[in-house]
Design a protein around this motif. Structure first.
Motif, PDB file in Angstrom:
ATOM      1  N   LEU A 194       0.826  -1.207   0.000  1.00  0.00           N
ATOM      2  CA  LEU A 194       0.000   0.000   0.000  1.00  0.00           C
ATOM      3  C   LEU A 194       0.863   1.261   0.000  1.00  0.00           C
ATOM      4  O   LEU A 194       0.547   2.239  -0.683  1.00  0.00           O
ATOM      5  CB  LEU A 194      -0.941  -0.005   1.201  1.00  0.00           C
ATOM      6  N   TRP A 195       1.948   1.237   0.776  1.00  0.00           N
ATOM      7  CA  TRP A 195       2.867   2.389   0.783  1.00  0.00           C
ATOM      8  C   TRP A 195       3.494   2.593  -0.599  1.00  0.00           C
ATOM      9  O   TRP A 195       3.612   3.722  -1.074  1.00  0.00           O
ATOM     10  CB  TRP A 195       3.965   2.196   1.823  1.00  0.00           C
ATOM     11  N   ILE A 196       3.911   1.498  -1.229  1.00  0.00           N
ATOM     12  CA  ILE A 196       4.551   1.589  -2.544  1.00  0.00           C
ATOM     13  C   ILE A 196       3.577   2.155  -3.577  1.00  0.00           C
ATOM     14  O   ILE A 196       3.919   3.075  -4.331  1.00  0.00           O
ATOM     15  CB  ILE A 196       5.086   0.207  -2.995  1.00  0.00           C
ATOM     16  N   VAL A 197       2.372   1.620  -3.609  1.00  0.00           N
ATOM     17  CA  VAL A 197       1.386   2.079  -4.585  1.00  0.00           C
ATOM     18  C   VAL A 197       1.026   3.542  -4.331  1.00  0.00           C
ATOM     19  O   VAL A 197       0.942   4.348  -5.271  1.00  0.00           O
ATOM     20  CB  VAL A 197       0.130   1.175  -4.576  1.00  0.00           C
ATOM     21  N   ALA A 205      -7.347   9.027  -1.925  1.00  0.00           N
ATOM     22  CA  ALA A 205      -7.395   7.974  -2.946  1.00  0.00           C
ATOM     23  C   ALA A 205      -8.775   7.931  -3.612  1.00  0.00           C
ATOM     24  O   ALA A 205      -8.868   7.755  -4.832  1.00  0.00           O
ATOM     25  CB  ALA A 205      -7.045   6.623  -2.334  1.00  0.00           C
ATOM     26  N   VAL A 206      -9.832   8.121  -2.838  1.00  0.00           N
ATOM     27  CA  VAL A 206     -11.183   8.167  -3.416  1.00  0.00           C
ATOM     28  C   VAL A 206     -11.320   9.376  -4.327  1.00  0.00           C
ATOM     29  O   VAL A 206     -11.884   9.282  -5.432  1.00  0.00           O
ATOM     30  CB  VAL A 206     -12.263   8.173  -2.306  1.00  0.00           C
ATOM     31  N   CYS A 207     -10.782  10.513  -3.915  1.00  0.00           N
ATOM     32  CA  CYS A 207     -10.807  11.707  -4.774  1.00  0.00           C
ATOM     33  C   CYS A 207     -10.027  11.469  -6.062  1.00  0.00           C
ATOM     34  O   CYS A 207     -10.427  11.925  -7.138  1.00  0.00           O
ATOM     35  CB  CYS A 207     -10.250  12.916  -4.019  1.00  0.00           C
ATOM     36  N   ALA A 222      -5.479   3.456  -7.193  1.00  0.00           N
ATOM     37  CA  ALA A 222      -6.074   4.286  -6.149  1.00  0.00           C
ATOM     38  C   ALA A 222      -7.157   3.517  -5.391  1.00  0.00           C
ATOM     39  O   ALA A 222      -7.290   3.672  -4.168  1.00  0.00           O
ATOM     40  CB  ALA A 222      -6.642   5.562  -6.748  1.00  0.00           C
ATOM     41  N   ALA A 223      -7.914   2.689  -6.095  1.00  0.00           N
ATOM     42  CA  ALA A 223      -8.935   1.868  -5.436  1.00  0.00           C
ATOM     43  C   ALA A 223      -8.281   0.887  -4.465  1.00  0.00           C
ATOM     44  O   ALA A 223      -8.802   0.643  -3.361  1.00  0.00           O
ATOM     45  CB  ALA A 223      -9.771   1.126  -6.475  1.00  0.00           C
TER      46      ALA A 223
END
Length: 130
Positions: A5-8, A82-84, A115-116
């Motif tokens: 998650l950090w990488i993405v 991320a949702v934005c 982002a999802a």
């Protein structure tokens, strides 16, 4: 999972910072020319203020995807950002589809999926608040 998650999120932030800085600070005529050369060109049909605003939003997204968690100040803003970003990519996909730029639609879908993943992971199993 946390590491992924950090990488993405970091990759999306770098992408967002680069794209946002390009839109916010490059003169519009140069941006239009660059778009024509790369097969994009949607900026030719958009106002300079709109393009600069999108650039500013992308720069803010870069900060929102990483800084809240790194500084431990309102880390819930990471999945909200991320949702934005997902909403921004939906708009980008619609815009590129209107101009028949389907390779960019696919690329924006990849960004949307990344982002999802961040939103799902940070709201769910790897939440900063849980």
């Amino acid at each position: 999972m946390n590491f992924a998650l950090w990488i993405v999120a970091a990759l999306l932030a770098v992408l967002s910072l680069f794209g946002g800085a390009t839109k916010a600070f490059m003169p519009k005529d140069k941006l239009d020319e660059l778009g024509r050369k790369s097969g994009g060109g949607w900026t030719e049909h958009a106002g300079a203020g709109f393009v600069r605003t999108l650039g500013g939003l992308e720069i803010l997204a870069a900060a929102g995807l990483t800084l809240p968690a790194m500084l431990d100040i309102a880390p819930v803003m990471v999945p909200v950002t991320a949702v934005c970003w997902i909403l921004l990519m939906v708009g980008a996909m619609i815009t590129h589809a209107r101009y028949g730029q389907y390779k960019y639609v696919v690329l924006n879908f990849v960004y949307l999926a990344a982002a999802a993943f961040v939103a799902w992971g940070r709201f769910g199993p790897e939440s900063f608040t849980g």
